[in-house]
Enzyme design. Structure first.
Site, PDB file in Angstrom:
ATOM      1  N   ALA A 251       7.581  25.115  38.632  1.00 22.41           N
ATOM      2  CA  ALA A 251       8.408  24.016  39.137  1.00 22.41           C
ATOM      3  C   ALA A 251       8.441  22.826  38.191  1.00 22.41           C
ATOM      4  O   ALA A 251       9.375  22.026  38.244  1.00 22.41           O
ATOM      5  CB  ALA A 251       7.925  23.589  40.521  1.00 22.41           C
TER       6      ALA A 251
ATOM      7  N   GLU B 133       6.246  35.964  24.444  1.00 20.65           N
ATOM      8  CA  GLU B 133       5.492  36.196  23.210  1.00 20.65           C
ATOM      9  C   GLU B 133       4.089  35.608  23.321  1.00 20.65           C
ATOM     10  O   GLU B 133       3.109  36.224  22.897  1.00 20.65           O
ATOM     11  CB  GLU B 133       6.214  35.575  22.007  1.00 20.65           C
ATOM     12  CG  GLU B 133       7.600  36.128  21.767  1.00 20.65           C
ATOM     13  CD  GLU B 133       8.706  35.356  22.501  1.00 20.65           C
ATOM     14  OE1 GLU B 133       9.842  35.366  22.002  1.00 20.65           O
ATOM     15  OE2 GLU B 133       8.450  34.748  23.561  1.00 20.65           O
TER      16      GLU B 133
ATOM     17  N   ASN C 182       7.776  36.081  30.337  1.00 21.94           N
ATOM     18  CA  ASN C 182       7.847  34.649  30.549  1.00 21.94           C
ATOM     19  C   ASN C 182       7.491  34.328  31.997  1.00 21.94           C
ATOM     20  O   ASN C 182       7.749  35.099  32.915  1.00 21.94           O
ATOM     21  CB  ASN C 182       9.203  34.072  30.131  1.00 21.94           C
ATOM     22  CG  ASN C 182      10.395  34.624  30.879  1.00 21.94           C
ATOM     23  OD1 ASN C 182      10.484  35.817  31.150  1.00 21.94           O
ATOM     24  ND2 ASN C 182      11.353  33.752  31.188  1.00 21.94           N
TER      25      ASN C 182
END
Length: 140
Positions: free
Chosen positions: A45, A54, A41
């Site tokens: 900001a 994934e 992942n």
């Protein structure tokens, strides 16, 4: 660790960029042709406009794929943290469905690699909408 898919998911998790949620996730998939691809992942900001592990693994697969077997997910491992199994979000479930089959195996492991959940894509996403649902469509 003797399971290359779990090892790849854990290595990807270790490289996650999650400064906002502090929830690192790694994913690794094995294609029908045997190739392995991983992703982590990546937050930013403009939270929550990051990308899931994934999705990163699927993007790596598509980039590297040659034959159609190189774009078919046979198995996926997701490595997360915490007490609850880190299952794919709704968007990622659909992304997995695009390249997986109902019998595609998903294994959810914790930060140590211990399996927390094992299920098929059909169990994770019942009554799914996939490429073959579209009349006359042929997925790449």
């Amino acid at each position: 660790m003797s399971d290359p898919l779990v090892s790849a998911a854990l290595a990807a998790r270790a490289r996650a960029y999650a400064p906002y949620s502090r929830f690192a996730v790694g994913a690794a998939l094995r294609c029908a042709d045997g190739s392995l691809h991983a992703g982590c992942n990546v937050e930013n900001a403009a939270y929550p406009e990051g990308s899931c592990a994934e999705a990163g693994a699927i993007a790596a697969m598509v980039l590297a794929a040659g034959a159609p077997e190189g774009r078919r997910i046979a198995e996926l491992v997701v490595a997360g943290g915490g007490d609850a199994p880190c299952t794919p979000c709704g968007g990622c479930r659909q992304k997995i469905r695009e390249f997986g089959r109902p019998e595609t195996l998903l294994r959810i492991v914790d930060a140590t690699g211990r399996e927390r959940l094992r299920l098929t894509l059909a169990e994770l996403l019942p009554h799914s909408f996939g490429p073959e649902t579209l009349d006359g469509a042929t997925p790449a």
